[in-house]
Design an enzyme around this catalytic site. Structure first.
Site, PDB file in Angstrom:
ATOM      1  N   GLU A 168       1.060  -1.300   0.050  1.00 36.10           N
ATOM      2  CA  GLU A 168       0.411   0.052   0.152  1.00 36.10           C
ATOM      3  C   GLU A 168       1.173   1.174   0.213  1.00 36.10           C
ATOM      4  O   GLU A 168       1.024   2.359   1.192  1.00 36.10           O
ATOM      5  CB  GLU A 168      -1.151  -0.265   0.895  1.00 36.10           C
ATOM      6  CG  GLU A 168      -1.953   1.016   0.961  1.00 36.10           C
ATOM      7  CD  GLU A 168      -3.093   0.797   2.166  1.00 36.10           C
ATOM      8  OE1 GLU A 168      -4.378   1.013   1.898  1.00 36.10           O
ATOM      9  OE2 GLU A 168      -2.762   0.994   2.918  1.00 36.10           O
ATOM     10  N   HIS A 242      -6.752   4.986  -3.435  1.00 35.06           N
ATOM     11  CA  HIS A 242      -5.132   6.071  -2.867  1.00 35.06           C
ATOM     12  C   HIS A 242      -4.805   7.015  -3.568  1.00 35.06           C
ATOM     13  O   HIS A 242      -3.942   7.531  -4.529  1.00 35.06           O
ATOM     14  CB  HIS A 242      -4.009   5.938  -2.336  1.00 35.06           C
ATOM     15  CG  HIS A 242      -3.779   5.556  -0.827  1.00 35.06           C
ATOM     16  ND1 HIS A 242      -4.449   5.907   0.432  1.00 35.06           N
ATOM     17  CD2 HIS A 242      -4.246   4.276   0.021  1.00 35.06           C
ATOM     18  CE1 HIS A 242      -4.285   5.758   1.457  1.00 35.06           C
ATOM     19  NE2 HIS A 242      -4.749   4.156   1.239  1.00 35.06           N
ATOM     20  N   ASN A 266     -12.176   5.087   0.852  1.00 41.30           N
ATOM     21  CA  ASN A 266     -12.009   5.536   1.912  1.00 41.30           C
ATOM     22  C   ASN A 266     -10.542   5.997   0.807  1.00 41.30           C
ATOM     23  O   ASN A 266     -10.252   5.288  -0.053  1.00 41.30           O
ATOM     24  CB  ASN A 266     -11.335   4.686   3.403  1.00 41.30           C
ATOM     25  CG  ASN A 266     -12.495   4.919   3.711  1.00 41.30           C
ATOM     26  OD1 ASN A 266     -12.925   3.026   4.340  1.00 41.30           O
ATOM     27  ND2 ASN A 266     -12.694   5.503   4.030  1.00 41.30           N
ATOM     28  N   ALA A 267      -9.561   7.347   0.805  1.00 37.41           N
ATOM     29  CA  ALA A 267      -8.662   7.346   0.861  1.00 37.41           C
ATOM     30  C   ALA A 267      -8.688   7.742  -1.092  1.00 37.41           C
ATOM     31  O   ALA A 267      -7.966   7.547  -1.823  1.00 37.41           O
ATOM     32  CB  ALA A 267      -7.576   6.775   0.579  1.00 37.41           C
ATOM     33  N   HIS A 298     -14.808   4.103   9.258  1.00 39.87           N
ATOM     34  CA  HIS A 298     -14.031   4.240   8.433  1.00 39.87           C
ATOM     35  C   HIS A 298     -14.873   4.623   7.387  1.00 39.87           C
ATOM     36  O   HIS A 298     -15.283   5.369   6.053  1.00 39.87           O
ATOM     37  CB  HIS A 298     -13.250   2.807   7.765  1.00 39.87           C
ATOM     38  CG  HIS A 298     -12.048   2.905   7.816  1.00 39.87           C
ATOM     39  ND1 HIS A 298     -11.562   2.784   9.513  1.00 39.87           N
ATOM     40  CD2 HIS A 298     -10.666   3.713   7.552  1.00 39.87           C
ATOM     41  CE1 HIS A 298     -10.296   2.798   9.710  1.00 39.87           C
ATOM     42  NE2 HIS A 298      -9.096   3.216   8.276  1.00 39.87           N
ATOM     43  N   ASP A 320      -7.860  -3.596   6.953  1.00 39.22           N
ATOM     44  CA  ASP A 320      -6.776  -2.265   7.486  1.00 39.22           C
ATOM     45  C   ASP A 320      -6.258  -1.664   8.466  1.00 39.22           C
ATOM     46  O   ASP A 320      -6.689  -1.147   8.827  1.00 39.22           O
ATOM     47  CB  ASP A 320      -7.532  -0.904   7.124  1.00 39.22           C
ATOM     48  CG  ASP A 320      -6.953  -0.078   6.865  1.00 39.22           C
ATOM     49  OD1 ASP A 320      -5.278  -0.307   6.476  1.00 39.22           O
ATOM     50  OD2 ASP A 320      -6.700   1.336   6.016  1.00 39.22           O
ATOM     51  N   ILE A 354      -8.030   9.542   9.734  1.00 40.44           N
ATOM     52  CA  ILE A 354      -7.495   8.255   9.494  1.00 40.44           C
ATOM     53  C   ILE A 354      -6.363   7.312   9.637  1.00 40.44           C
ATOM     54  O   ILE A 354      -6.107   7.036   8.602  1.00 40.44           O
ATOM     55  CB  ILE A 354      -8.703   6.853   9.717  1.00 40.44           C
ATOM     56  CG1 ILE A 354     -10.146   8.417   9.983  1.00 40.44           C
ATOM     57  CG2 ILE A 354      -8.654   6.069   9.518  1.00 40.44           C
ATOM     58  CD1 ILE A 354     -11.453   8.160   9.615  1.00 40.44           C
ATOM     59  N   ALA A 355      -5.629   6.331  10.736  1.00 36.82           N
ATOM     60  CA  ALA A 355      -4.537   5.977  10.210  1.00 36.82           C
ATOM     61  C   ALA A 355      -4.602   4.014  10.066  1.00 36.82           C
ATOM     62  O   ALA A 355      -4.404   3.594  10.987  1.00 36.82           O
ATOM     63  CB  ALA A 355      -3.635   5.565  11.196  1.00 36.82           C
TER      64      ALA A 355
END
Length: 436
Positions: A168, A242, A266-267, A298, A320, A354-355
């Site tokens: 990723e 992403h 997400n992303a 998420h 994730d 968010i991690a």
């Protein structure tokens, strides 16, 4: 549960050890092909299912079960609890082992933390029913990424549960980087792609697969489409994610060989009626498996339901999950970045992004069935057969040998036994190896 260091040692020893025959009876089987009560399954000393069936009023099911037991060296009359005895599920739910194709760690360790870190993080997911995992590696300097790829390649040779790695990064859009280090992001020029493939043990000219299963790429990067082609030609499944790609660029990425969408919603740029973006391109393409993080954070519940319905049989639950998974709230690391976990939600200290999550597939399936009202068959499919199909692991293949994702003859002996009401994982086998 025992001390975690003891659990890690036990799980690692089991997965590095030999398979043993397994016989389970009296279960409620749930897999992508449906539900059936009074079910039994028998796997052999190679960790492969040899026979399945269900109880029948005329007793033929019992005869077939006893015969299957004897063919693998199990005495169907051995006392319960003795070594090699039949396991009575007593009405528990029997599912295939869960498969997570996007996860970074657990139990305070990440898959970037070397061989010992992999052992710990894998144990953290294995005891929750994730029997197979693609180990996700985060954005780092290129030499660190390649070192971590080589570590995964070495670990794959010693145990069946590690399916390879998912990169990723570092080929992500700066605008949609999420919790990845912006200083390490790169354009995927051919030389960098080649270095990654070399580290993985791949030899495209010889037709040899390496350990990279999946790589997330923003297709709008200058060399994005070319990199997707280069990875796909080497047997890797590129993923669109992403990214800030428009519809046409995402579509071009899928046509170039991308077969996955990294954590839908997400992303990435979202749905818009005049700017469709990458999501519709993935939804309309039957070749694409779509990841979804079902933690309610998420992706909130209404969008989980919407997303799940957009592409039936193509939604793969992923976690994730980061190092704080199955750990108390507090301070953690994501690579070199500081993370705070509050109420189970991980965010970067620097900007609040968010991690990753603290989710397990066990909880994702539980949520789907008990909270969101999904059918058990659909929920289990999203954690088993669908992710397996993304890499061709639903058929005999060079990585896993026996296919994954179903309770059926010829498939791997990956089993979860769950509490019938809560869907909590109680017992786990991976390729005939007792994990829990």
């Amino acid at each position: 549960m025992a001390d975690r260091s003891e659990i890690v040692a036990q799980v690692t020893a089991a997965l590095e050890g030999e398979a043993k025959p397994v016989a389970i009876r009296g279960a409620r089987k749930v897999d992508a092909r449906g539900e059936q009560s009074g079910y039994w399954v028998v796997s052999d000393a190679q960790g492969v299912i040899v026979a399945t069936g269900a109880a029948a009023a005329d007793g033929t099911g019992e005869e077939a079960f006893e015969h299957a037991c004897r063919t693998v060296g199990i005495d169907p009359a051995a006392p319960s609890g003795s070594d090699g005895a039949v396991i009575d599920a007593a009405g528990r739910i029997l599912t295939p082992g869960y498969m997570d194709i996007h996860s970074h760690g657990a139990w305070e360790k990440s898959f970037d933390d070397g061989p010992d870190g992999i052992d710990v993080a894998r144990a953290g997911h294995a005891v929750h029913g994730t029997t197979r995992q693609v180990l996700s590696l985060i954005t780092n300097p290129m030499d660190v990424i390649c070192r971590n790829i080589r570590t995964v390649h070495e670990k794959m040779a010693t145990r069946p549960d590690i399916l390879g790695c998912h990169l990723e990064g570092p080929f992500l859009a700066l605008k949609r980087k999420g919790a990845h280090d912006p200083n390490c992001l790169k354009d995927p020029v051919p030389e960098l792609v080649g270095a990654m493939l070399d580290a993985s043990g791949a030899d495209p000219a010889a037709g040899r697969l390496g350990c990279i299963r999946q790589i997330t790429i923003a297709p709008e990067l200058e060399h994005g489409i070319g990199a997707i082609r280069q990875f796909a030609a080497a047997g890797v499944v590129p993923a669109v994610g992403h990214c800030d790609a428009d519809y046409a660029t995402a579509q071009a990425g899928f046509n170039a060989g991308a077969g996955i969408m990294t954590h839908m919603f997400n992303a990435m740029n979202g749905l818009h009626h005049r700017e469709p973006g990458p999501i519709p391109a993935a939804v309309e393409d039957p070749r694409v498996t779509i990841e979804l993080i079902n933690d309610g954070f998420h992706v909130q519940n209404p969008m989980v339901k919407l997303g799940f319905g957009l592409a039936p049989h193509r939604i793969a639950f992923v976690t994730d999950a980061m190092a704080a998974t199955d750990c108390p709230d507090g301070a953690y690391k994501l690579g070199e970045l500081d993370v705070n976990v509050i109420d189970g939600h991980a965010r970067l200290v620097s900007n609040g992004a968010i991690a990753g999550s603290t989710l397990t597939l066990e909880v994702a399936v539980q949520r789907a069935v008990n909270e969101l009202g999904f059918s058990p068959v659909a929920a289990v499919e999203a954690a088993t057969l669908t992710p397996a199909r993304a890499f061709g692991f639903d058929k005999p293949n060079a990585v896993t040998g026996a296919p994954l994702g179903l309770i059926a003859p010829g498939f791997a002996g990956d089993f979860n036994l769950l509490d019938a009401a809560s869907w909590k994982v109680e017992h786990v086998w991976c390729a005939g190896r007792r994990v829990r």
